[in-house]
Design an enzyme around this catalytic site. Structure first.
Site, PDB file in Angstrom:
ATOM      1  N   GLY A 244       0.777  -1.257  -0.090  1.00 55.65           N
ATOM      2  CA  GLY A 244       0.065   0.020  -0.094  1.00 55.65           C
ATOM      3  C   GLY A 244       0.778   1.035  -0.086  1.00 55.65           C
ATOM      4  O   GLY A 244       0.579   2.374  -0.758  1.00 55.65           O
ATOM      5  N   GLU A 261      -7.057  -0.744   1.816  1.00 55.32           N
ATOM      6  CA  GLU A 261      -7.494  -1.499   2.833  1.00 55.32           C
ATOM      7  C   GLU A 261      -6.234  -2.495   3.160  1.00 55.32           C
ATOM      8  O   GLU A 261      -5.889  -3.406   2.312  1.00 55.32           O
ATOM      9  CB  GLU A 261      -8.813  -2.224   2.633  1.00 55.32           C
ATOM     10  CG  GLU A 261      -9.250  -2.823   3.829  1.00 55.32           C
ATOM     11  CD  GLU A 261      -9.057  -4.409   4.065  1.00 55.32           C
ATOM     12  OE1 GLU A 261      -8.241  -4.693   4.756  1.00 55.32           O
ATOM     13  OE2 GLU A 261      -9.608  -5.282   3.214  1.00 55.32           O
ATOM     14  N   GLU A 389       1.849  -8.615  11.952  1.00 56.62           N
ATOM     15  CA  GLU A 389       0.836  -9.359  11.418  1.00 56.62           C
ATOM     16  C   GLU A 389       1.396 -10.731  10.838  1.00 56.62           C
ATOM     17  O   GLU A 389       2.259 -10.617   9.948  1.00 56.62           O
ATOM     18  CB  GLU A 389       0.276  -8.476  10.195  1.00 56.62           C
ATOM     19  CG  GLU A 389      -1.008  -9.425   9.750  1.00 56.62           C
ATOM     20  CD  GLU A 389      -1.662  -8.425   8.495  1.00 56.62           C
ATOM     21  OE1 GLU A 389      -2.915  -8.745   8.376  1.00 56.62           O
ATOM     22  OE2 GLU A 389      -0.956  -7.808   7.793  1.00 56.62           O
TER      23      GLU A 389
END
Length: 820
Positions: A244, A261, A389
């Protein structure tokens, strides 16, 4: 089976899938203009079933030429599609939805085989949500002309989706884009291409016009090629934060809209007042749904200390009952992860947790591309497995004592995508949800989705929303706005705004320098009547934290009138002044947000009242400073007072709504402030543009660091006396003067600034968008295009509210009375 009572296999038949693959000779090209286009000399890539390791089919590895063909097809189709009536587009989307329903089982089987996820999830979650989105946005296509009458479509949308929900995330972007009148070129993930191609084929069968929806396949670099294509007007991306950030830099200065997102590390807060057995099932949905390959996966378990051990004991017992197996077996809870390389990445994270001294609890799972449900304990916020993550079936658990500590731990992350709260005390749960910085918060549930409720992140989880009315705004622009396509300026990012300079003394001042012309009457020295007194010097300082401050560098900038004479000296702010002002804004913003909308409106009304009392002074100031006529200055002041009334009105009228989802319960859409907003103002209408930008931001609970017009800053500085006397709390509005680009550089780089609005040059717009990637801050830039600030739509339209807020959806589940 009868002795052990274990589940027997119930494998879904895949013969229809094999037949579809065979129809295409197990080889697929791009889908452009409603046709498969297979080049004989194109490179091919195998699509692998992760659960079995078998080859499903081969797909084309596209090139830049293929991207160009697809985008040109979409661009040509756009000219017709955008001019269809909303009703006509609604009919197309309705037909599309019906045809997806007719082929739903084929889609479900293909998605399970292509991705490795369970057939239960594709059949009962993914495909139904695709259908739901098509129907929902067919409705928006029908009513858009009345409900969004001041907006229009953007153009060609380049959509890039990941491999974890290939179909569902595709629909999240495709449906609102088509409803709004855009055309789409989609690039699916490298590992999961087939379901997108099948969906495009179904769209053609349903009668969607050629070129409206196109699918191109290729590697990761093809996404960048699509995003940077000059005919693509909007890029919609779901994926990792790192990619992103790359796309934000790649598209900077081009005029393309961008929604991101991105990743997440979502907290699951379990209070001692929770129904612990229900909370355990909530955790199963939070982290082991789709093998944990969910951007909103509840991977951080925050459990109240008094029930920590008891809850973990129940959770471990439940983990032993989870069934892991083949993706087409209807009895399994978890299936394969997407690839061997991803499995290795998960293994490395878990091993790093062991290396840091954590305890790892796992259950058995089959050999192959499977990873077992995993629980990691004895960790802290700084552990890698807690901060980063993992994107797999791995939960980490920590304890907390008080609700404030739980909120602090939940917000202690660079991400802010999702969260859940488990408690039978609804007031505790709702208040906790209100203070979690995340785009979606579920209460006594996790990972619920619906087309009517937008999904998206705060902080480095991105910006923009998929779903709901809020999702439509990502694919529309104000009707007055021209097409924004700009050649990317050639510039050295390291040098932009880096130079710090100041003015030297000017010996040609105006006789009324720094004062409005009505205040320059000669004052006579009564002790010597033949000699008039010199005027009292007016000093314009910086303004932050509620006080007037000298610039850190102690340098000044000479502001000149249209005749080149010195009008005033203002402070030349530098990076330390930016630091100080941002610190004041960060400190003030939470308290300002907690004030009621009514309270904020009263302060803005009072500011308008005080400005109106001094309207002649400000009009004279404008005329002396800019050289514009008296009538033009009076009009600007009058319109500025009106703008303050407008945004005072919106302080308590844009708080949100109730979303009408298919879930039994209530979903609250809250319009929350973005946080600290940097506002860099244009030179046009220096008073009106300043207030038009600052007022909507503070009306909705943000704190602002504002850089007024570089050429005409004093009229904005004159406002700080009004701010001080109108009860505006210190730190809510902060004003720095100096070089627009020098200050923009440090505001764009600052990690505690959540958004930057830049109204300056095309080069500056590119720098701001490029640099904003550092912490994925939201941007709103002008690309050097001048707007008419006197016009209501251009100077006070709905887009100001859109940029001043971010949507949080809070899901309130029900079921105590009518469980079914």
């Amino acid at each position: 089976i009868f002795s052990s009572m274990s589940y027997g296999p119930a494998v879904e038949d895949r013969k229809e899938l094999d037949a579809w693959l065979s129809d295409h000779d197990n080889k697929f090209g791009h889908f452009i203009n409603n046709k498969f286009q297979v080049s004989e000399d194109a490179a091919l890539v195998n699509s692998i079933d992760p659960a079995t390791g078998s080859v499903l089919a081969q797909t084309t590895q596209g090139t830049e030429k293929d991207v160009d063909i697809a985008v040109n097809a979409a661009s040509e189709a756009y000219n017709t599609w955008k001019n269809l009536s909303g009703h006509a587009r609604a009919r197309h989307l309705y037909s599309f939805a019906r045809h997806v329903q007719k082929h739903s089982q084929l889609l479900a089987v293909l998605e399970a085989c292509d991705n490795g996820k369970t057939i239960r999830e594709t059949r009962d979650c993914d495909v139904p949500l695709v259908v739901r989105h098509l129907y929902y946005y067919a409705g928006w296509a029908q009513i858009m002309d009345t409900e969004l009458s001041n907006w229009k479509s953007v153009g060609v949308v380049g959509a890039i989706v990941p491999w974890n929900f290939p179909l569902m995330l595709l629909a999240w972007k495709l449906c609102p884009a088509l409803a709004a009148g855009n055309t789409v070129v989609l690039k699916p993930a490298t590992n999961t291409r087939l379901s997108a191609l099948l969906l495009a084929e179904i769209a053609a069968e349903a009668g969607l016009p050629a070129g409206v929806f196109n699918v191109i396949t290729g590697g990761g670099a093809m996404g960048s090629t699509l995003a940077s294509h000059p005919l693509v007007d909007k890029v919609a991306f779901t994926g990792s934060t790192e990619v992103g950030q790359l796309l934000r830099r790649l598209t900077a200065g081009s005029g393309k809209k961008l929604s991101l997102e991105l990743g997440g590390k979502s907290p699951v807060i379990v209070f001692d007042s929770a129904d612990l057995d229900s909370a355990v099932e909530g955790v199963v949905d939070a982290i082991w749904f789709n093998q944990g390959q969910v951007c909103s996966a509840g991977s951080r378990l925050l459990i109240q200390e008094s029930v920590y051990e008891k809850f973990l004991s129940k959770l471990k017992a439940r983990m032993l009952k989870l069934r892991v197996g083949g993706s087409l077996d209807k009895t399994v809870d978890m299936a394969a992860v997407v690839s061997e390389s991803h499995k290795k990445s998960i293994e490395e994270y878990v091993q790093s947790a062991r290396d840091e001294g954590a305890q790892v609890y796992q259950v058995e799972c089959p050999e192959g591309c499977y990873y077992p449900p995993t629980l990691i304990t004895e960790v802290g916020p700084s552990n890698i497995c807690v901060a980063e993550e993992i994107f797999g079936p791995v939960a980490v658990a920590m304890s907390f004592r008080t609700a404030k500590e739980a909120i602090a731990l939940a917000n202690n992350s660079m991400y802010g995508l999702g969260a859940s709260v488990f408690s039978e005390h609804i007031t505790l749960a709702v208040e906790t949800a209100k203070h979690i910085k995340a785009g979606t918060v579920w209460i006594n549930a996790h990972n619920l989705f619906d087309a009517a409720a937008g999904f998206g992140g705060y902080k480095q989880s991105g910006y923009g929303r998929d779903g709901g009315k809020e999702g439509l705004y990502e694919y529309i622009k104000p009707k007055w706005q021209q097409q924004l396509r700009f050649p990317t300026p050639e510039m050295d990012m390291s040098k932009f705004g880096a130079a710090y300079s100041a003015s030297r003394p000017c010996i040609t001042p105006r006789p009324d320098a720094g004062l409005p012309s009505s205040s320059t009457a000669e004052v006579v020295d009564t002790s010597c009547t033949s000699s008039p007194l010199p005027r009292v010097d007016r000093t314009f300082k910086l303004y932050y934290g509620g006080g007037q401050k000298r610039p850190d560098g102690n340098y000044s900038r000479v502001i000149k009138d249209p005749q080149g004479k010195a009008f005033a000296l203002v402070g030349e702010a530098n990076r330390k002044d930016v630091r100080n002002a941002v610190e004041c804004a960060v400190k003030a913003q939470p308290g300002w947000d907690k004030k009621s909308g009514f309270n904020r409106s009263q302060i803005l009304y009072y500011l308008a009242e005080n400005l109106d009392q001094r309207r002649d002074e400000f009009a004279a100031h404008l005329s002396a400073l800019t050289g514009q006529s008296k009538s033009s200055s009076e009009e600007e002041v009058s319109e500025t007072v009106s703008r303050l009334f407008t945004w005072a009105s919106y302080c308590d009228k844009y708080g949100g709504s109730v979303q009408e989802t298919t879930t039994y319960g209530t979903v609250l859409r809250l319009h929350e402030p973005v946080g600290v907003v940097a506002v860099v103002c244009p030179d046009e209408h220096p008073l009106l543009s300043f207030v038009s930008l600052v007022a909507p931001a503070v009306a909705r609970g943000n704190a602002v660091v504002a850089v007024p017009s570089e050429a005409y800053p004093t009229v904005a500085l004159a406002l700080y006396q009004l701010l001080e006397t109108s009860d505006v709390p210190g730190g809510v509005v902060n004003i720095l003067t100096g070089s627009r680009d020098h200050l923009s550089k440090y505001l764009a780089e600052h990690h505690d600034v959540q958004a930057i609005w830049y109204f300056g040059s095309l080069e500056g717009s590119r720098f701001v968008e490029h640099t904003s990637a550092v912490n994925v801050k939201r941007t709103w830039v002008s690309y050097g295009v001048v707007r008419n600030w006197l016009d209501q739509q251009q100077g006070a339209g709905e887009e100001f509210l859109y940029h001043a807020t971010q949507v949080k959806n809070i899901w309130l589940t029900m079921g105590d009375i009518y469980a079914n």
